[in-house]
Structure formats: C-alpha cells, structure tokens
Motif scaffolding. Structure first.
Motif, PDB file in Angstrom:
ATOM      1  N   UNK A  47     -51.907  50.590   1.331  1.00  0.00           N
ATOM      2  CA  UNK A  47     -53.017  51.289   1.975  1.00  0.00           C
ATOM      3  C   UNK A  47     -54.312  51.214   1.173  1.00  0.00           C
ATOM      4  N   UNK A  48     -54.241  50.685  -0.067  1.00  0.00           N
ATOM      5  CA  UNK A  48     -55.381  50.656  -0.987  1.00  0.00           C
ATOM      6  C   UNK A  48     -55.909  52.063  -1.260  1.00  0.00           C
ATOM      7  N   UNK A  49     -54.974  52.991  -1.375  1.00  0.00           N
ATOM      8  CA  UNK A  49     -55.302  54.370  -1.697  1.00  0.00           C
ATOM      9  C   UNK A  49     -54.657  54.714  -3.039  1.00  0.00           C
ATOM     10  N   UNK A  50     -54.984  55.899  -3.553  1.00  0.00           N
ATOM     11  CA  UNK A  50     -54.505  56.301  -4.871  1.00  0.00           C
ATOM     12  C   UNK A  50     -53.582  57.510  -4.762  1.00  0.00           C
ATOM     13  N   UNK A  51     -52.740  57.673  -5.778  1.00  0.00           N
ATOM     14  CA  UNK A  51     -51.692  58.695  -5.761  1.00  0.00           C
ATOM     15  C   UNK A  51     -51.894  59.663  -6.920  1.00  0.00           C
ATOM     16  N   UNK A  52     -51.745  60.942  -6.635  1.00  0.00           N
ATOM     17  CA  UNK A  52     -51.772  61.979  -7.663  1.00  0.00           C
ATOM     18  C   UNK A  52     -50.386  62.607  -7.725  1.00  0.00           C
ATOM     19  N   UNK A  53     -49.759  62.543  -8.908  1.00  0.00           N
ATOM     20  CA  UNK A  53     -48.421  63.101  -9.100  1.00  0.00           C
ATOM     21  C   UNK A  53     -48.534  64.374  -9.919  1.00  0.00           C
ATOM     22  N   UNK A  54     -48.028  65.465  -9.374  1.00  0.00           N
ATOM     23  CA  UNK A  54     -48.084  66.767 -10.033  1.00  0.00           C
ATOM     24  C   UNK A  54     -46.671  67.167 -10.446  1.00  0.00           C
ATOM     25  N   UNK A  55     -46.477  67.415 -11.737  1.00  0.00           N
ATOM     26  CA  UNK A  55     -45.156  67.819 -12.187  1.00  0.00           C
ATOM     27  C   UNK A  55     -45.115  68.039 -13.677  1.00  0.00           C
ATOM     28  N   UNK A  56     -44.051  68.691 -14.107  1.00  0.00           N
ATOM     29  CA  UNK A  56     -43.883  69.000 -15.529  1.00  0.00           C
ATOM     30  C   UNK A  56     -43.683  67.727 -16.341  1.00  0.00           C
ATOM     31  N   UNK A  57     -43.983  67.788 -17.641  1.00  0.00           N
ATOM     32  CA  UNK A  57     -43.696  66.626 -18.500  1.00  0.00           C
ATOM     33  C   UNK A  57     -42.202  66.316 -18.482  1.00  0.00           C
ATOM     34  N   UNK A  58     -41.872  65.044 -18.654  1.00  0.00           N
ATOM     35  CA  UNK A  58     -40.472  64.651 -18.721  1.00  0.00           C
ATOM     36  C   UNK A  58     -39.786  64.528 -17.386  1.00  0.00           C
ATOM     37  N   UNK A  59     -40.554  64.361 -16.302  1.00  0.00           N
ATOM     38  CA  UNK A  59     -39.950  64.241 -14.974  1.00  0.00           C
ATOM     39  C   UNK A  59     -40.046  62.818 -14.431  1.00  0.00           C
ATOM     40  N   UNK A  60     -40.135  61.854 -15.313  1.00  0.00           N
ATOM     41  CA  UNK A  60     -40.069  60.416 -14.972  1.00  0.00           C
ATOM     42  C   UNK A  60     -41.244  59.939 -14.136  1.00  0.00           C
TER      43      UNK A  60
END
Length: 273
Positions: A47-60
C-alpha cells in the motif's frame, strides 16, 4: 489492468502475489502470536503506507520487521532513537570535503535516506529536527537537508513505541503511520510454543526481491475501488458514531490498504467479499 505506469497482466499479478504471500508466511514461522503483525507490515508495504507498532519492550517487534525486510528484499535500515540522537545518526554525516568548498551535503550511504525498508524503534523520542526531516521522507519520499533534495527509495517505514504519544504535536506525526498495531506479551496458552520457538524455530527463507513487491505496488495503483467506496464511507460513519475520530487523510489513504488487499489476492478490483 492499466495503471499510470503500464500494464500488469492477470497471470503476472497472480504469480507475484503468490510469491510474496509465500515469503510472508515463511517470515512468520516461529514468531508466536506475531503472524498478523508480519502480514500487516507486508500489506502496508504494498500500500506504500507506514506502520506504527505499540507494545512493551521484548515483544518481538523488531524481529518481525527484520523478517519481513528479508522476505521482501532491498536495503534495510534500523535504529533505536533516543532523546539525544543526532540527525546525522539517521540521515548521515555532513560531507566535510564538500563543506570546505562551501557546500552543505550529506553522506547518505547506508543510512535511512537510501533504505527501502526501515525500522525506527522509540520513534517518538526523536528531536524536532529529526521528526521534521522524517515527515518529508514518510509523506513525500523526499530527503531534505540544506539545499539538498533527494528522492528516497523507501517502500515502508515501521515505527515502534511503548505507547501512543499524548503530545498533540507528536500525535499529528503519528497520524502519518496509517496502520497501527498493538502487541502484547505472548498469552499463557502459547508459552510452550514460545519456548520451543526460542530454541531455534524456522527463521524464514530468502527474500523474493523488490521486483515482485514493485509489481504489486504498480498493480495496486490501478485497482478499481468504486465497488467498496460506499461501504468504506459507511464504516467511517459507524466509527464516528462510536466516538472514534479519523482525519480526512487517514480516511482517504485507507483505500490504499483495500487496494493492496485486492492485489495480494491476485485481483484487479476491490471487493466486499
């Protein structure tokens, strides 16, 4: 199927989508409860879009991005952003030889402006100078520094953070990441699988190469979205009634994800099914 950049035949589209899907499935092997994250990163790349991943450290989070980067091929850039990170650490140092000649130029070799897939951990910790430069790269695929204007080859940038920012200025920056994925530690019921994966589960096969990805991107730009636009508008109305606000930018660009889903399924027309 005609696009602004030529024709993508049905057979070629089917072949490319099958190869990319297989590479993504291979990349997800051994990543317990991160299969959806891997699939969404690949979808956003088409899609030529960007992703934001929200999560605690150590969640791969970073491992998932690295797997997709290997699956898609291309130059990869990764960096852990901190409050004291200098712009040169992401975009490259000043060319001292050119500076002696009175020219302000940046050595971008191996840095973010030359990356095709990028991962920026703790992206919201970047300084104003970093975030402003990133906006040009994310929105326009253009790197600006001084009088320099460079077209960047970036297909997708994945940003990561422990939480969504509360600062309105940072929230506006976060809006440039169309896809948001929230990840949690692996559930109790999957701990055995996690332990087994940690002992050396499959790491995924080699990449398919950017040619297949670019073919899907080209095809996506020509997808017929008319059949689903009324449904998408109705979905936005329902979200608004539920109190979920969406900017006009996100509403319009969400169509790119619909079109990307179509071509990854080997179709040239979006469908509600």
């Amino acid at each position: 199927m005609e696009t602004g950049q030529g024709l993508v035949g049905a057979a070629k589209l089917a072949e490319c989508s099958a190869r990319v899907q297989e590479a993504v499935r291979s990349a997800a092997q051994g990543l317990v409860e991160r299969e959806v994250l891997v699939e969404l990163i690949a979808l956003a790349a088409v899609a030529e879009e960007h992703v934001l991943v929200i999560g605690e450290p150590g969640t791969a989070k970073s491992e998932a991005v690295r797997r997709v980067a290997r699956a898609l091929g291309g130059r990869y850039f990764e960096y852990l952003v901190g409050r004291f990170t200098e712009p040169s650490e992401l975009f490259g140092p000043i060319d001292l030889l050119k500076l002696q000649q009175g020219k302000l130029e940046t050595v971008t070799s191996g840095m973010l402006p030359e990356a095709e897939v990028a991962f920026l951990d703790e992206v919201f910790l970047g300084s104003t100078a970093i975030l402003n430069t990133l906006l040009g790269i994310l929105n326009e695929r253009t790197f600006r520094r001084g009088s320099i204007r460079l077209r960047t080859p970036l297909r997708i940038c994945v940003g990561a953070s422990n939480k969504l920012p509360e600062d309105p200025a940072l929230a506006a920056f976060a809006d440039r990441f169309l896809v948001r994925v929230f990840v949690s530690p692996v559930a109790d019921s999957e701990l055995e699988n996690l332990l087994q994966a940690g002992l050396g589960a499959a790491q995924g096969s080699g990449g398919v190469g950017l040619a297949d990805l670019d073919t899907l991107i080209q095809a996506r730009r020509g997808v017929d979205l008319a059949p689903v636009q009324p449904l998408l508008a109705q979905a936005v109305r329902q979200l608004r009634r539920s109190g979920i606000a969406l900017t006009d930018r996100r509403i319009v660009r969400a169509q790119n994800l619909v079109a990307a889903t179509a071509v990854l399924s080997g179709r040239s027309q979006a469908s509600a099914k």
